[in-house]
Motif scaffolding. Structure first.
Motif, PDB file in Angstrom:
ATOM      1  N   ASP A 184       1.028  12.317   5.792  1.00 27.74           N
ATOM      2  CA  ASP A 184       0.403  10.981   6.280  1.00 27.74           C
ATOM      3  C   ASP A 184      -0.387  10.361   5.496  1.00 27.74           C
ATOM      4  O   ASP A 184      -0.105   9.076   5.169  1.00 27.74           O
ATOM      5  CB  ASP A 184      -0.295  11.020   7.635  1.00 27.74           C
ATOM      6  CG  ASP A 184       0.382  11.765   8.796  1.00 27.74           C
ATOM      7  OD1 ASP A 184       1.924  11.493   8.787  1.00 27.74           O
ATOM      8  OD2 ASP A 184      -0.130  12.315   9.919  1.00 27.74           O
ATOM      9  N   LEU A 185      -1.037  11.028   4.529  1.00 25.29           N
ATOM     10  CA  LEU A 185      -2.092  10.349   3.431  1.00 25.29           C
ATOM     11  C   LEU A 185      -1.297   9.625   2.199  1.00 25.29           C
ATOM     12  O   LEU A 185      -1.226   8.596   2.089  1.00 25.29           O
ATOM     13  CB  LEU A 185      -3.003  11.327   2.870  1.00 25.29           C
ATOM     14  CG  LEU A 185      -4.298  11.649   3.844  1.00 25.29           C
ATOM     15  CD1 LEU A 185      -4.902  12.852   3.185  1.00 25.29           C
ATOM     16  CD2 LEU A 185      -5.103  10.381   4.339  1.00 25.29           C
ATOM     17  N   ASN A 186      -0.045  10.700   2.015  1.00 22.00           N
ATOM     18  CA  ASN A 186       0.889  10.004   1.131  1.00 22.00           C
ATOM     19  C   ASN A 186       1.602   8.798   1.452  1.00 22.00           C
ATOM     20  O   ASN A 186       1.616   7.867   0.747  1.00 22.00           O
ATOM     21  CB  ASN A 186       1.682  11.187   0.625  1.00 22.00           C
ATOM     22  CG  ASN A 186       1.133  12.267  -0.432  1.00 22.00           C
ATOM     23  OD1 ASN A 186       0.221  11.620  -1.104  1.00 22.00           O
ATOM     24  ND2 ASN A 186       1.495  13.525  -0.222  1.00 22.00           N
ATOM     25  N   ASP A 187       2.030   8.806   2.854  1.00 26.41           N
ATOM     26  CA  ASP A 187       2.767   7.942   3.388  1.00 26.41           C
ATOM     27  C   ASP A 187       1.925   6.541   3.335  1.00 26.41           C
ATOM     28  O   ASP A 187       2.179   5.362   2.990  1.00 26.41           O
ATOM     29  CB  ASP A 187       3.369   8.203   4.516  1.00 26.41           C
ATOM     30  CG  ASP A 187       4.315   9.112   4.800  1.00 26.41           C
ATOM     31  OD1 ASP A 187       5.100   9.289   3.632  1.00 26.41           O
ATOM     32  OD2 ASP A 187       4.826   9.672   5.730  1.00 26.41           O
ATOM     33  N   ASP A 188       0.604   6.847   3.866  1.00 21.40           N
ATOM     34  CA  ASP A 188      -0.398   5.509   4.032  1.00 21.40           C
ATOM     35  C   ASP A 188      -0.722   4.918   2.422  1.00 21.40           C
ATOM     36  O   ASP A 188      -0.981   3.694   2.295  1.00 21.40           O
ATOM     37  CB  ASP A 188      -1.422   6.066   4.636  1.00 21.40           C
ATOM     38  CG  ASP A 188      -2.454   4.824   4.769  1.00 21.40           C
ATOM     39  OD1 ASP A 188      -2.285   3.743   5.394  1.00 21.40           O
ATOM     40  OD2 ASP A 188      -3.769   4.933   4.429  1.00 21.40           O
TER      41      ASP A 188
END
Length: 117
Positions: free
Chosen positions: A82-86
């Protein structure tokens, strides 16, 4: 020959004395010895049962911990994804020619806060 005969008589006498002592011992202590043997057998069986139960409980605890670790690993993988996608989304939103430092700083700040949770 006399020497051998004397030795065999001595052995027979010793065996008779030993058997008499054993008979007297059994008469005096026989019931107590049987009772002790029964109690020792009960204690031994209880120890075996507790060992088996302990092994079973230990196996269950290990399995439980392994499952919880797998769940935690999965949760961390999802959080990082999720952090990478964000981060990828926010970087894509930035102007390609001029990187807006404020937006980048806020995005990195948000990521830092998410990592602290």
């Amino acid at each position: 020959m006399e020497n051998k005969s004397e030795k065999s008589k001595a052995r027979e006498t010793t065996q008779e004395v030993d058997s008499r002592i054993a008979a007297v011992r059994d008469l005096i202590f026989g019931e107590n010895i049987q009772q002790y043997n029964t109690e020792f057998e009960d204690v031994y069986n209880r120890i075996k049962a507790l060992q088996n139960e302990t092994q079973k409980n230990l196996g269950a605890a290990v399995t439980n911990l392994e499952n919880k670790l797998a769940d935690l690993e999965s949760l961390m993988d999802h959080k990082f994804q999720d952090l990478n996608d964000d981060l990828d989304k926010r970087l894509a939103d930035l102007d390609d020619e001029k990187a807006d430092r404020r937006k980048l700083g806020k995005a990195l700040e948000k990521i830092a806060l998410m990592l602290q949770e």
